[in-house]
Write a protein that holds these residues in place. Structure first.
Motif, short mmCIF file in Angstrom:
data_model
loop_
_atom_site.label_atom_id
_atom_site.label_comp_id
_atom_site.label_asym_id
_atom_site.label_seq_id
_atom_site.Cartn_x
_atom_site.Cartn_y
_atom_site.Cartn_z
N TYR A 58 0.82 -1.21 0.00
CA TYR A 58 0.00 0.00 0.00
C TYR A 58 0.85 1.26 0.00
O TYR A 58 0.45 2.28 -0.58
CB TYR A 58 -1.03 -0.01 1.14
CG TYR A 58 -2.29 -0.67 0.67
CD1 TYR A 58 -3.25 0.05 -0.02
CD2 TYR A 58 -2.51 -2.03 0.86
CE1 TYR A 58 -4.40 -0.56 -0.51
CE2 TYR A 58 -3.65 -2.65 0.38
CZ TYR A 58 -4.59 -1.90 -0.30
OH TYR A 58 -5.72 -2.51 -0.79
N GLU A 60 3.57 1.52 -1.65
CA GLU A 60 3.92 1.64 -3.07
C GLU A 60 2.73 2.13 -3.89
O GLU A 60 2.90 2.95 -4.80
CB GLU A 60 4.45 0.30 -3.58
CG GLU A 60 5.81 -0.03 -2.98
CD GLU A 60 6.26 -1.46 -3.19
OE1 GLU A 60 5.61 -2.21 -3.97
OE2 GLU A 60 7.27 -1.85 -2.56
N LYS A 61 1.52 1.67 -3.55
CA LYS A 61 0.33 2.18 -4.24
C LYS A 61 0.16 3.67 -3.98
O LYS A 61 -0.17 4.43 -4.89
CB LYS A 61 -0.93 1.43 -3.77
CG LYS A 61 -1.07 0.05 -4.33
CD LYS A 61 -2.39 -0.57 -3.86
CE LYS A 61 -2.59 -1.95 -4.45
NZ LYS A 61 -3.95 -2.45 -4.23
N THR A 66 -2.10 4.94 -6.83
CA THR A 66 -3.01 3.90 -7.31
C THR A 66 -3.78 3.21 -6.17
O THR A 66 -4.49 2.25 -6.42
CB THR A 66 -2.24 2.82 -8.10
OG1 THR A 66 -1.24 2.23 -7.25
CG2 THR A 66 -1.59 3.41 -9.35
N GLY A 67 -3.65 3.69 -4.94
CA GLY A 67 -4.36 3.12 -3.82
C GLY A 67 -3.96 3.77 -2.52
O GLY A 67 -2.98 4.52 -2.47
N ARG A 85 -8.59 0.11 -2.62
CA ARG A 85 -7.87 -1.08 -3.09
C ARG A 85 -7.25 -0.83 -4.45
O ARG A 85 -6.14 -1.25 -4.73
CB ARG A 85 -8.82 -2.28 -3.13
CG ARG A 85 -8.10 -3.60 -3.23
CD ARG A 85 -9.07 -4.76 -3.29
NE ARG A 85 -9.72 -4.87 -4.58
CZ ARG A 85 -9.12 -5.32 -5.69
NH1 ARG A 85 -7.87 -5.69 -5.66
NH2 ARG A 85 -9.79 -5.39 -6.81
N THR A 86 -8.01 -0.15 -5.29
CA THR A 86 -7.50 0.28 -6.59
C THR A 86 -7.91 1.73 -6.79
O THR A 86 -8.91 2.19 -6.24
CB THR A 86 -8.08 -0.56 -7.74
OG1 THR A 86 -9.50 -0.39 -7.78
CG2 THR A 86 -7.73 -2.03 -7.60
#
Length: 193
Positions: A58, A60-61, A66-67, A85-86
């Motif tokens: 997360y 990294e997202k 991206t999250g 989540r996305t």
């Protein structure tokens, strides 16, 4: 670390980061069976390394936009989380999700926390459509989707294989104009401003 108040009961929303892997694992351990009724997270986060890896994913997202993951705390204790989540900013789509320990259920924490996260996604990141995917048997999560002003788009019959059994999944969503109309009309009792 910063935290955002979720109301007068002292509940807070705050980021979760990889360095909090021990606390996150303890939280999952306290709610492992309850959370695992509908959510595969307890099967993924089983030790300190997997807890750190989950939170690192997360992080990294968040870095890639991206999250997101944010913890829900009561009296300073991590009791749940809400996630994007996305998140596809270019397409304007995101999928939100949640979980709680049993001790925190039934207090409106997920609804209040999800409102904050969804509002951020819509107003700050320009997300047009936020989805909520839920097992048809998960009545509390379906109730949250309703309280968030979402519409049930449909049911994916027997689409989710979980612990050896097939489950129907419902897809709920709210569009940015609906979101703004709902909060502007005061349709959210007890909402966080």
């Amino acid at each position: 670390m910063y935290a955002m108040s979720l109301g007068d009961d002292g509940a807070e929303l705050c980021p979760l980061e990889p360095w909090q892997a021990g606390e996150f694992l303890a939280h999952i351990d306290r709610g492992r069976e309850f959370i695992g009724q509908h959510n595969g997270l307890p099967d993924i986060v089983t030790d300190l390394a997997s807890s750190r890896a989950f939170l690192q994913g997360y992080a990294e997202k968040a870095a890639a936009d991206t999250g997101r993951i944010h913890g829900i705390r009561t009296d300073g204790t991590l009791v749940g989380a809400v996630i994007l989540r996305t998140m596809d900013v270019a397409q304007g789509n995101a999928e939100a999700g949640c979980w709680l320990e049993p001790s925190a259920a039934g207090k409106g924490l997920v609804t209040r926390a999800a409102r904050v996260l969804i509002d951020w996604a819509v107003e700050e990141r320009g997300i047009h459509r936020v989805e909520w995917w839920v097992s048809s048997t998960n009545a509390p999560s379906i109730a949250v989707a309703r309280r968030l002003g979402m519409t049930r788009d449909g049911v994916l019959r027997a689409s989710y294989l979980y612990r050896g059994q097939r489950h129907d999944e419902e897809i709920w969503s709210v569009l940015a104009p609906e979101w703004r109309a709902g909060k502007g009309a005061g349709a959210w009792p007890g909402r966080v401003h």
